[in-house]
Design a protein around this motif. Sequence first.
Motif, PDB file in Angstrom:
ATOM      1  N   LYS A  87      -8.103   3.629  -3.636  1.00 39.77           N
ATOM      2  CA  LYS A  87      -9.170   4.079  -2.615  1.00 39.77           C
ATOM      3  C   LYS A  87      -8.730   5.395  -2.115  1.00 39.77           C
ATOM      4  N   ALA A  88     -10.142   5.902  -1.473  1.00 34.74           N
ATOM      5  CA  ALA A  88      -9.725   7.202  -0.577  1.00 34.74           C
ATOM      6  C   ALA A  88      -9.053   6.872   0.442  1.00 34.74           C
ATOM      7  N   ASP A 132      -5.263  -1.051  -7.649  1.00 33.67           N
ATOM      8  CA  ASP A 132      -6.501  -0.582  -7.136  1.00 33.67           C
ATOM      9  C   ASP A 132      -6.153   0.607  -6.435  1.00 33.67           C
ATOM     10  N   VAL A 165      -5.446   9.937  -1.680  1.00 38.64           N
ATOM     11  CA  VAL A 165      -5.531   8.507  -2.312  1.00 38.64           C
ATOM     12  C   VAL A 165      -4.513   7.574  -2.118  1.00 38.64           C
ATOM     13  N   SER A 166      -4.884   6.221  -1.832  1.00 39.92           N
ATOM     14  CA  SER A 166      -3.997   5.345  -1.466  1.00 39.92           C
ATOM     15  C   SER A 166      -3.964   4.126  -2.575  1.00 39.92           C
ATOM     16  N   LEU A 210     -10.254  10.690  -7.651  1.00 43.69           N
ATOM     17  CA  LEU A 210     -10.070  10.673  -6.294  1.00 43.69           C
ATOM     18  C   LEU A 210      -9.099  12.034  -5.906  1.00 43.69           C
ATOM     19  N   THR A 219      -2.682   0.096  -4.232  1.00 40.53           N
ATOM     20  CA  THR A 219      -2.212  -1.137  -4.039  1.00 40.53           C
ATOM     21  C   THR A 219      -1.244  -1.335  -5.316  1.00 40.53           C
ATOM     22  N   GLU A 228       0.726  -1.223   0.101  1.00 39.03           N
ATOM     23  CA  GLU A 228       0.021   0.143   0.060  1.00 39.03           C
ATOM     24  C   GLU A 228       0.814   1.443  -0.088  1.00 39.03           C
ATOM     25  N   LYS A 230     -10.030   6.462 -11.834  1.00 33.56           N
ATOM     26  CA  LYS A 230     -10.466   6.350 -10.459  1.00 33.56           C
ATOM     27  C   LYS A 230      -9.429   7.218  -9.399  1.00 33.56           C
TER      28      LYS A 230
END
Length: 158
Positions: free
Chosen positions: A153-154, A151, A136-137, A130, A139, A92, A126
């Motif tokens: 995500k926030a 991937d 944003v983080s 974001l 993978t 991550e 995405k």
Amino acid sequence: MSSEEGQYAAEATGNAEASLTYPIQASALRKGGYAILKSHPCKILEVTTAKPGKHGHAKCTFKGRDIFTAALVEDSHPSSHNMEVPIVRKTEWDVSYVTRDGFLSLFGEGGEKEDVKVPEGEVGSKIRKLLEDTPVSVTILEAMGQEMCMDAKAGNDD
């Protein structure tokens, strides 16, 4: 030196880094695991084993999806022989920004890096969307000397 000898000479030089793969018996591989199928690092989708014939070993047939290109790959090996399994690592990272030339500026426990390209398609869109509103983080999947953002995500505001 023949071309065949040259091929082995190049492999014999190797490198001092840790190995990118490890061997395992074909019969020990399972659905959901990883394997090198026809020189592609793949996630195994299906394994079937045929009984030994009159003159040979039981054969395992593997169907898998290349972890970087998503291409379907099928390969067969005798169940008693070794196959190579890629060492796959997921990490991550937090995203600082996207560089002008399309690379992610990342930071995390491993330090900082700017050598992972923003992926095409849904994940790349995405990330860009974001980043407009929130941290944003991402993978990052690493195998066989390649890295790819899988991937986003926030992230958390720390």
